[in-house]
Design a protein around this motif. Structure first.
Motif, PDB file in Angstrom:
ATOM      1  N   VAL A  91       0.833  -1.206   0.000  1.00 47.72           N
ATOM      2  CA  VAL A  91       0.000   0.000   0.000  1.00 47.72           C
ATOM      3  C   VAL A  91       0.868   1.255   0.000  1.00 47.72           C
ATOM      4  O   VAL A  91       0.698   2.155  -0.835  1.00 47.72           O
ATOM      5  CB  VAL A  91      -0.930   0.013   1.239  1.00 47.72           C
ATOM      6  CG1 VAL A  91      -1.734   1.306   1.288  1.00 47.72           C
ATOM      7  CG2 VAL A  91      -1.884  -1.174   1.208  1.00 47.72           C
ATOM      8  N   ARG A  92       1.817   1.327   0.908  1.00 49.53           N
ATOM      9  CA  ARG A  92       2.630   2.548   1.045  1.00 49.53           C
ATOM     10  C   ARG A  92       3.512   2.782  -0.190  1.00 49.53           C
ATOM     11  O   ARG A  92       3.710   3.914  -0.614  1.00 49.53           O
ATOM     12  CB  ARG A  92       3.484   2.462   2.314  1.00 49.53           C
ATOM     13  CG  ARG A  92       2.650   2.615   3.591  1.00 49.53           C
ATOM     14  CD  ARG A  92       3.532   2.843   4.808  1.00 49.53           C
ATOM     15  NE  ARG A  92       2.730   3.237   5.955  1.00 49.53           N
ATOM     16  CZ  ARG A  92       2.176   2.377   6.812  1.00 49.53           C
ATOM     17  NH1 ARG A  92       2.344   1.076   6.630  1.00 49.53           N
ATOM     18  NH2 ARG A  92       1.469   2.818   7.828  1.00 49.53           N
ATOM     19  N   THR A  93       4.030   1.689  -0.762  1.00 48.35           N
ATOM     20  CA  THR A  93       4.830   1.823  -1.990  1.00 48.35           C
ATOM     21  C   THR A  93       3.980   2.396  -3.121  1.00 48.35           C
ATOM     22  O   THR A  93       4.411   3.283  -3.859  1.00 48.35           O
ATOM     23  CB  THR A  93       5.409   0.452  -2.409  1.00 48.35           C
ATOM     24  OG1 THR A  93       6.218  -0.045  -1.351  1.00 48.35           O
ATOM     25  CG2 THR A  93       6.242   0.573  -3.667  1.00 48.35           C
ATOM     26  N   THR A  94       2.750   1.875  -3.249  1.00 47.62           N
ATOM     27  CA  THR A  94       1.854   2.346  -4.312  1.00 47.62           C
ATOM     28  C   THR A  94       1.539   3.826  -4.139  1.00 47.62           C
ATOM     29  O   THR A  94       1.558   4.599  -5.104  1.00 47.62           O
ATOM     30  CB  THR A  94       0.546   1.523  -4.312  1.00 47.62           C
ATOM     31  OG1 THR A  94       0.863   0.127  -4.469  1.00 47.62           O
ATOM     32  CG2 THR A  94      -0.370   1.946  -5.450  1.00 47.62           C
ATOM     33  N   TRP A  95       1.257   4.247  -2.895  1.00 48.69           N
ATOM     34  CA  TRP A  95       0.935   5.653  -2.624  1.00 48.69           C
ATOM     35  C   TRP A  95       2.006   6.593  -3.147  1.00 48.69           C
ATOM     36  O   TRP A  95       1.708   7.660  -3.651  1.00 48.69           O
ATOM     37  CB  TRP A  95       0.813   5.882  -1.121  1.00 48.69           C
ATOM     38  CG  TRP A  95      -0.389   5.307  -0.479  1.00 48.69           C
ATOM     39  CD1 TRP A  95      -1.440   4.685  -1.086  1.00 48.69           C
ATOM     40  CD2 TRP A  95      -0.661   5.298   0.920  1.00 48.69           C
ATOM     41  NE1 TRP A  95      -2.345   4.271  -0.145  1.00 48.69           N
ATOM     42  CE2 TRP A  95      -1.901   4.635   1.095  1.00 48.69           C
ATOM     43  CE3 TRP A  95       0.012   5.769   2.040  1.00 48.69           C
ATOM     44  CZ2 TRP A  95      -2.467   4.458   2.346  1.00 48.69           C
ATOM     45  CZ3 TRP A  95      -0.558   5.586   3.285  1.00 48.69           C
ATOM     46  CH2 TRP A  95      -1.778   4.943   3.436  1.00 48.69           C
ATOM     47  N   SER A  96       3.255   6.173  -3.003  1.00 44.35           N
ATOM     48  CA  SER A  96       4.361   7.079  -3.346  1.00 44.35           C
ATOM     49  C   SER A  96       4.628   7.129  -4.847  1.00 44.35           C
ATOM     50  O   SER A  96       5.440   7.930  -5.305  1.00 44.35           O
ATOM     51  CB  SER A  96       5.637   6.645  -2.613  1.00 44.35           C
ATOM     52  OG  SER A  96       6.049   5.362  -3.045  1.00 44.35           O
ATOM     53  N   GLU A  97       3.946   6.278  -5.618  1.00 41.80           N
ATOM     54  CA  GLU A  97       4.250   6.184  -7.046  1.00 41.80           C
ATOM     55  C   GLU A  97       3.132   6.679  -7.964  1.00 41.80           C
ATOM     56  O   GLU A  97       3.288   6.686  -9.179  1.00 41.80           O
ATOM     57  CB  GLU A  97       4.585   4.722  -7.403  1.00 41.80           C
ATOM     58  CG  GLU A  97       5.869   4.228  -6.732  1.00 41.80           C
ATOM     59  CD  GLU A  97       6.116   2.741  -6.965  1.00 41.80           C
ATOM     60  OE1 GLU A  97       5.191   2.041  -7.434  1.00 41.80           O
ATOM     61  OE2 GLU A  97       7.240   2.283  -6.680  1.00 41.80           O
ATOM     62  N   VAL A  98       1.978   7.076  -7.397  1.00 45.33           N
ATOM     63  CA  VAL A  98       0.838   7.448  -8.249  1.00 45.33           C
ATOM     64  C   VAL A  98       0.697   8.964  -8.337  1.00 45.33           C
ATOM     65  O   VAL A  98       1.243   9.709  -7.524  1.00 45.33           O
ATOM     66  CB  VAL A  98      -0.484   6.827  -7.730  1.00 45.33           C
ATOM     67  CG1 VAL A  98      -0.422   5.312  -7.801  1.00 45.33           C
ATOM     68  CG2 VAL A  98      -0.814   7.309  -6.322  1.00 45.33           C
ATOM     69  N   ASP A  99      -0.063   9.404  -9.345  1.00 49.81           N
ATOM     70  CA  ASP A  99      -0.294  10.838  -9.540  1.00 49.81           C
ATOM     71  C   ASP A  99      -1.423  11.351  -8.654  1.00 49.81           C
ATOM     72  O   ASP A  99      -1.422  12.508  -8.231  1.00 49.81           O
ATOM     73  CB  ASP A  99      -0.654  11.109 -11.014  1.00 49.81           C
ATOM     74  CG  ASP A  99       0.449  10.651 -11.953  1.00 49.81           C
ATOM     75  OD1 ASP A  99       1.531  11.271 -11.931  1.00 49.81           O
ATOM     76  OD2 ASP A  99       0.241   9.661 -12.681  1.00 49.81           O
ATOM     77  N   VAL A 100      -2.407  10.490  -8.407  1.00 51.74           N
ATOM     78  CA  VAL A 100      -3.567  10.911  -7.613  1.00 51.74           C
ATOM     79  C   VAL A 100      -4.046   9.734  -6.764  1.00 51.74           C
ATOM     80  O   VAL A 100      -4.044   8.592  -7.212  1.00 51.74           O
ATOM     81  CB  VAL A 100      -4.700  11.455  -8.522  1.00 51.74           C
ATOM     82  CG1 VAL A 100      -5.089  10.456  -9.596  1.00 51.74           C
ATOM     83  CG2 VAL A 100      -5.919  11.863  -7.717  1.00 51.74           C
ATOM     84  N   VAL A 101      -4.450  10.047  -5.529  1.00 50.24           N
ATOM     85  CA  VAL A 101      -4.971   9.038  -4.605  1.00 50.24           C
ATOM     86  C   VAL A 101      -6.443   9.360  -4.332  1.00 50.24           C
ATOM     87  O   VAL A 101      -6.777  10.478  -3.923  1.00 50.24           O
ATOM     88  CB  VAL A 101      -4.188   9.026  -3.272  1.00 50.24           C
ATOM     89  CG1 VAL A 101      -4.815   8.024  -2.297  1.00 50.24           C
ATOM     90  CG2 VAL A 101      -2.719   8.690  -3.501  1.00 50.24           C
ATOM     91  N   GLY A 102      -7.304   8.398  -4.589  1.00 49.81           N
ATOM     92  CA  GLY A 102      -8.721   8.536  -4.246  1.00 49.81           C
ATOM     93  C   GLY A 102      -8.961   7.890  -2.888  1.00 49.81           C
ATOM     94  O   GLY A 102      -8.774   6.692  -2.735  1.00 49.81           O
ATOM     95  N   VAL A 103      -9.361   8.698  -1.911  1.00 49.64           N
ATOM     96  CA  VAL A 103      -9.599   8.189  -0.553  1.00 49.64           C
ATOM     97  C   VAL A 103     -11.077   7.827  -0.430  1.00 49.64           C
ATOM     98  O   VAL A 103     -11.953   8.701  -0.510  1.00 49.64           O
ATOM     99  CB  VAL A 103      -9.207   9.242   0.501  1.00 49.64           C
ATOM    100  CG1 VAL A 103      -9.424   8.682   1.907  1.00 49.64           C
ATOM    101  CG2 VAL A 103      -7.754   9.673   0.329  1.00 49.64           C
ATOM    102  N   CYS A 104     -11.362   6.535  -0.271  1.00 44.91           N
ATOM    103  CA  CYS A 104     -12.750   6.053  -0.210  1.00 44.91           C
ATOM    104  C   CYS A 104     -13.269   6.129   1.222  1.00 44.91           C
ATOM    105  O   CYS A 104     -12.722   5.479   2.125  1.00 44.91           O
ATOM    106  CB  CYS A 104     -12.824   4.617  -0.734  1.00 44.91           C
ATOM    107  SG  CYS A 104     -12.424   4.472  -2.489  1.00 44.91           S
TER     108      CYS A 104
END
Length: 318
Positions: A91-104
């Motif tokens: 999860v944390r690795t993915t967060w640092s690599e994306v342009d936008v995070v959708g918080v559900c």
């Protein structure tokens, strides 16, 4: 303070935008359901059981002006096993690599400490992705509850020192504002070329998708302690030889792996009834996904304490 979306805002017609977004949230916040709805086909398994998603699955949304790659991640949780720790790392690795995070943030539940912890973790990341708040399950909330929920989401900006790029209520069953959500996410992407060929909806290998569909069928109706203990491996998969081209049959030999002999008994069931039910449900989903008739040979194996054993986890791909 951010305001709720009312009009889709899309990039200009002369530019092409591409990039990555991921959905995060507490377990069972609607992340996987949302991913499947936006991609337009089931690529992620869905279950009411916590920690259903075990790895980052990529789904691809194609538009004439953009390509949005959605990454569905496991729910961030308090780990009890080595597997749990590794899922949180994903999860944390993915967060640092994306342009936008959708918080559900499910509209039918109050924003709680788990949600605030999650958003606080995002705010503390060294690399800052755009944050979009998504009020999922809006069909389950009354107008009064929804108003309270949206105010609570907006208040997080001050209390957690973040900035929502937007706040978008959605409902998958009612297809409510899914187009607005896609436009909002694409609006946060940089200009860039297509990242995947047109028409491709996921980069997951077929074997992985098949294993996940079997696990989804196995999760139905099992007791609370069992879901974490079940994983699935596809041991062999290929078209049966000697069949005419117009009548193919895909042969799949797969194993459901559990941690204890007692769990094996539960998965097999009385006179094999449970195993047959799982096989029938999984086969139907696999045939729908791959468009080919399937012969599924399903076994149950015991791999003691696999969630806590580094060698077992490595071998199983975690």
């Amino acid at each position: 303070m951010s305001s709720m979306s009312t009009q889709p805002i899309a990039p200009g017609p002369s530019t092409f935008h591409s990039g990555f977004a991921c959905f995060v949230g507490r377990p069972n916040a609607g992340k996987s359901t949302l991913t499947n709805a936006l991609v337009g086909q089931k690529i992620v398994i869905e279950s009411s059981k916590p920690q259903t998603t075990r790895h980052a699955v990529r789904g691809i949304v194609h538009r004439p002006d953009a390509q949005l790659v959605l990454i569905d991640t496991p729910g961030l949780h308090k780990p009890r096993t080595l597997l749990g720790e590794r899922l949180n790392d994903v999860v944390r690795t993915t967060w640092s690599e994306v342009d936008v995070v959708g918080v559900c943030l499910p509209a039918n539940e109050r924003i709680g400490p788990g949600d605030r912890y999650l958003v606080g973790e995002l705010a503390a990341l060294p690399t800052k992705s755009s944050l979009v708040a998504i009020a999922t399950k809006s069909d389950l909330a009354s107008p009064v509850r929804m108003a309270e929920h949206l105010l609570g989401i907006a208040d997080m900006e001050t209390s957690l020192k973040i900035n929502w790029a937007d706040i978008v209520p959605v409902s998958v069953p009612e297809c409510f504002q899914l187009d607005i959500l896609i436009n909002t996410l694409i609006g946060q992407l940089p200009e860039g070329p297509s990242l995947y060929p047109d028409g491709e909806i996921t980069d997951e290998p077929e074997e992985t998708l098949v294993a996940e569909l079997i696990r989804e069928a196995a999760l139905e109706g099992v007791r609370d302690e069992l879901p974490h203990s079940i994983t699935v491996t596809v041991d062999e998969m290929g078209l049966r030889e000697g069949r005419p081209a117009e009548k193919p049959l895909l042969e799949i030999y797969a194993s459901m792996i559990v941690e204890r002999d007692s769990q094996k008994g539960i998965m097999i069931g009385h006179q094999g009834n449970r195993l047959r039910e799982i096989g029938a449900a999984a086969r139907k989903q696999i045939e729908a996904l791959l468009g080919t008739p399937v012969y599924l040979d399903l076994r149950v194996k015991v791999l003691k304490e696999w969630q806590r054993n580094p060698k077992h986890l490595n071998r199983l791909g975690f």
